[in-house]
Design an enzyme around this catalytic site. Structure first.
Site, PDB file in Angstrom:
ATOM      1  N   TYR A  75       0.832  -1.204   0.000  1.00 23.72           N
ATOM      2  CA  TYR A  75       0.000   0.000   0.000  1.00 23.72           C
ATOM      3  C   TYR A  75       0.865   1.253   0.000  1.00 23.72           C
ATOM      4  O   TYR A  75       0.567   2.224  -0.672  1.00 23.72           O
ATOM      5  CB  TYR A  75      -0.943   0.012   1.214  1.00 23.72           C
ATOM      6  N   PHE A 127      -7.449  21.173 -24.676  1.00 22.98           N
ATOM      7  CA  PHE A 127      -7.718  19.743 -24.748  1.00 22.98           C
ATOM      8  C   PHE A 127      -8.938  19.492 -23.864  1.00 22.98           C
ATOM      9  O   PHE A 127      -9.105  20.137 -22.827  1.00 22.98           O
ATOM     10  CB  PHE A 127      -6.523  18.895 -24.288  1.00 22.98           C
ATOM     11  N   THR A 128      -9.779  18.548 -24.275  1.00 24.30           N
ATOM     12  CA  THR A 128     -11.086  18.346 -23.641  1.00 24.30           C
ATOM     13  C   THR A 128     -11.020  18.268 -22.110  1.00 24.30           C
ATOM     14  O   THR A 128     -11.596  19.106 -21.412  1.00 24.30           O
ATOM     15  CB  THR A 128     -11.734  17.065 -24.192  1.00 24.30           C
ATOM     16  N   ASP A 218       1.662  19.949 -20.655  1.00 16.67           N
ATOM     17  CA  ASP A 218       0.921  18.716 -20.923  1.00 16.67           C
ATOM     18  C   ASP A 218       1.855  17.864 -21.781  1.00 16.67           C
ATOM     19  O   ASP A 218       1.969  18.066 -22.988  1.00 16.67           O
ATOM     20  CB  ASP A 218      -0.390  19.025 -21.653  1.00 16.67           C
ATOM     21  N   LYS A 261      -0.216   7.303 -23.432  1.00 18.12           N
ATOM     22  CA  LYS A 261       0.168   7.674 -24.804  1.00 18.12           C
ATOM     23  C   LYS A 261       1.656   7.342 -24.984  1.00 18.12           C
ATOM     24  O   LYS A 261       2.008   6.194 -25.079  1.00 18.12           O
ATOM     25  CB  LYS A 261      -0.121   9.151 -25.065  1.00 18.12           C
ATOM     26  N   ARG A 385     -13.400  14.850 -33.957  1.00 22.85           N
ATOM     27  CA  ARG A 385     -12.784  15.949 -33.238  1.00 22.85           C
ATOM     28  C   ARG A 385     -13.280  17.219 -33.898  1.00 22.85           C
ATOM     29  O   ARG A 385     -12.628  17.784 -34.764  1.00 22.85           O
ATOM     30  CB  ARG A 385     -11.247  15.860 -33.288  1.00 22.85           C
ATOM     31  N   PHE A 451     -19.032  14.199 -26.249  1.00 22.91           N
ATOM     32  CA  PHE A 451     -18.652  13.323 -27.363  1.00 22.91           C
ATOM     33  C   PHE A 451     -18.564  11.860 -26.961  1.00 22.91           C
ATOM     34  O   PHE A 451     -18.731  10.977 -27.784  1.00 22.91           O
ATOM     35  CB  PHE A 451     -17.325  13.787 -27.988  1.00 22.91           C
TER      36      PHE A 451
HETATM   37  C1  LIG Z   1      -5.222  11.884 -23.227  1.00 27.18           C
HETATM   38  C2  LIG Z   1      -4.836  13.253 -22.952  1.00 27.18           C
HETATM   39  C3  LIG Z   1      -5.080  13.851 -21.709  1.00 27.18           C
HETATM   40  C4  LIG Z   1      -5.864  13.172 -20.606  1.00 27.18           C
HETATM   41  O1  LIG Z   1      -5.274  12.031 -20.161  1.00 27.18           O
HETATM   42  P1  LIG Z   1      -6.095  10.714 -19.730  1.00 27.18           P
HETATM   43  O2  LIG Z   1      -5.027   9.731 -19.415  1.00 27.18           O
HETATM   44  O3  LIG Z   1      -6.959  10.315 -20.879  1.00 27.18           O
HETATM   45  O4  LIG Z   1      -6.892  11.084 -18.534  1.00 27.18           O
HETATM   46  C5  LIG Z   1      -4.626  15.141 -21.528  1.00 27.18           C
HETATM   47  N1  LIG Z   1      -3.989  15.813 -22.488  1.00 27.18           N
HETATM   48  C6  LIG Z   1      -3.751  15.280 -23.696  1.00 27.18           C
HETATM   49  C7  LIG Z   1      -3.049  16.076 -24.737  1.00 27.18           C
HETATM   50  C8  LIG Z   1      -4.176  13.992 -23.977  1.00 27.18           C
HETATM   51  O5  LIG Z   1      -3.971  13.483 -25.196  1.00 27.18           O
END
Ligand SMILES: *Cc1c(COP(=O)(O)O)cnc(C)c1O
Length: 459
Positions: A75, A127-128, A218, A261, A385, A451
């Site tokens: 933990y 970004f969303t 980011d 990613k 998108r 979306f």
């Molecule tokens: C995917 C993504 C996020 C969010 O990350 P999650 O792991 O999906 O929560 C933030 N910024 C960018 C540019 C992304 O592609």
């Protein structure tokens, strides 16, 4: 003498395969209707080639899988956490690490700590999830990306760049006190995976330092951005991806990361900062939303796979093949005359749905429609998108984004060149019958990030 071109090829070989289900047009029509013409609602088993996202869909290496067996499922104080912390410090250069279950977990914590009601957060295109967390924390996002980014035809190599005049104007208008940080993304997703240049980052650092404003990175696709700097920016041709990644980060004060990613894992993320005070608060807050600060919602094995994946992600051969495959697909699609965002970005091909379906108005969701039609043709799953992803403003009005795109996102190390051919041919077939395609209407709209769950009907 004629020279023979030197192709990129995968710097790996295949050790295990996953079988795919092939479907008939009739099966796909039924699946699509059941999903309300929203590719997010399709069952993955009904999909042949899945280009919905490159998020959490990469293939891990044998070393990463071996790392999973080394999971220290404690933990508190898991040895995998300390390994990850060391890798983040070494490869990315940030001082303090807070693991989170994925990128938005880090965005939530960071937004809550740094943003107060009425703040302004400038960024190189929204970004969303990032913007939504900024808004939920009481801030307002302001787009400061260069104008070129909104033009799919413009071939400027660094369309992720920040327009310093736009940033300066915001500082003049609102004052630096109301700008807690600049939200800077590498490989700007919503612009088509477009990179920011090192020169631009240096200018950003100079301007923000002058006003005492932080830069939060980011860094979800930082290695892919580094590749474009290596290929296209003067002075970086002989530098390694590793060196370039570290230099990018050196101009920023902290980062949120979706490790799903670049970092080649199926789940995971983190917040990394250089400022002790921010770290201290984040370390406390992560306990509320994610888990203790030495696991942040992840199993020990997940952190181990991430630590190993980060190392692999900054390997020059890996990234050349990764982006090389994306470019291969893009060039193939251009040969068929399909309108795509140029230059080709790092993680996928973005089809210009306004150009593809000029007879469908933005209110009838051209990109959503096109994604549905591509699935119907071949079982290739893509995503919208455009206006659906852009959502509504706080006052309820729709955002009308200039870009109305269908994204074909390529998972890392998953598909072969033959798959790329099949994808390009499918989009080309839809292109041939584009004049007969009709738009859609939205029949269900969720409140947040619509979306993902919206439902549509054909007009
Ligand atoms: C995917 C993504 C996020 C969010 O990350 P999650 O792991 O999906 O929560 C933030 N910024 C960018 C540019 C992304 O592609």
């Amino acid at each position: 003498m004629k020279t023979i071109k030197q192709s990129w090829a995968e710097p790996y070989k295949i050790k295990m395969v996953e079988l795919l289900k092939m479907t008939t047009p009739k099966q796909r029509q039924i699946a699509l209707e059941e999903a309300g013409y929203n590719t997010f609602l399709l069952k993955s088993e009904d999909v042949y080639i899945d280009l919905l996202t490159d998020s959490g869909t990469s293939a891990m290496s044998d070393r990463q899988w071996a790392g999973m067996m080394l999971g220290d499922e404690a933990y508190a104080g898991s040895s995998n956490f300390y390994h990850l912390e060391q890798v983040v410090q070494e490869v990315y250069g940030y001082k303090y690490l807070i693991p989170t279950h994925q990128g938005r977990g880090a965005e939530n914590i960071l937004s809550k700590i740094l943003i107060k009601e009425g703040d302004i957060i400038p960024g190189n295109m929204y970004f969303t999830t990032t913007r939504l967390h900024q808004e939920l924390a009481g801030g307002t996002f302001k787009d400061i990306i260069i104008d070129e980014a909104h033009d799919p035809e413009n071939e400027f190599p660094f369309k992720g760049n920040i327009d310093m005049d736009k940033l300066d104007a915001l500082i003049q208008e609102y004052g630096a006190e109301r700008i807690p940080y600049v939200s800077m993304a590498t490989s700007v997703n919503m612009a088509g995976g477009q990179p920011i240049s090192m020169q631009n980052l240096k200018e950003l650092r100079a301007l923000t330092t002058k006003h005492g404003i932080r830069v939060i990175h980011d860094m979800t696709r930082v290695a892919e951005n580094a590749y474009f700097i290596q290929q296209k920016e003067k002075g970086y041709e002989d530098k390694t991806i590793r060196e370039i990644v570290k230099e990018i980060n050196s101009y920023t004060d902290g980062a949120t990361m979706s490790a799903k990613k670049d970092a080649l894992v199926n789940i995971g993320g983190f917040l990394a900062v250089n400022d002790w005070d921010v770290f201290e608060e984040a370390r406390n807050m992560v306990v509320v939303y994610e888990g203790l600060h030495t696991y942040g919602g992840l199993a020990g094995r997940d952190m181990e796979a991430m630590a190993i994946g980060i190392g692999e992600s900054v390997n020059d051969d890996h990234i050349r093949a990764r982006v090389g495959q994306v470019i291969y697909l893009g060039e193939k699609m251009m040969e068929y005359g399909i309108p795509i965002v140029k230059p080709i970005g790092g993680h996928g091909i973005f089809v210009d749905a306004k150009k593809f379906l000029p007879h469908i108005s933005q209110d009838q969701f051209p990109a959503q429609t096109l994604a549905a039609e591509i699935y119907l043709d071949s079982g290739v799953r893509t995503m919208e998108r455009g206006i659906v992803s852009a959502g509504r403003k706080a006052n309820g009005e729709n955002y009308y984004p200039k870009l109305e795109l269908v994204r074909l996102t390529i998972p890392r190390r998953v598909y072969t060149q033959a798959h790329m051919d099949v994808i390009a041919e499918s989009v080309a077939r839809v292109y041939l019958r584009r004049k007969d395609i009709k738009g859609m209407k939205m029949v269900y709209e969720p409140k947040y990030l619509r979306f993902f769950q919206a439902l549509f009907e054909k007009l």
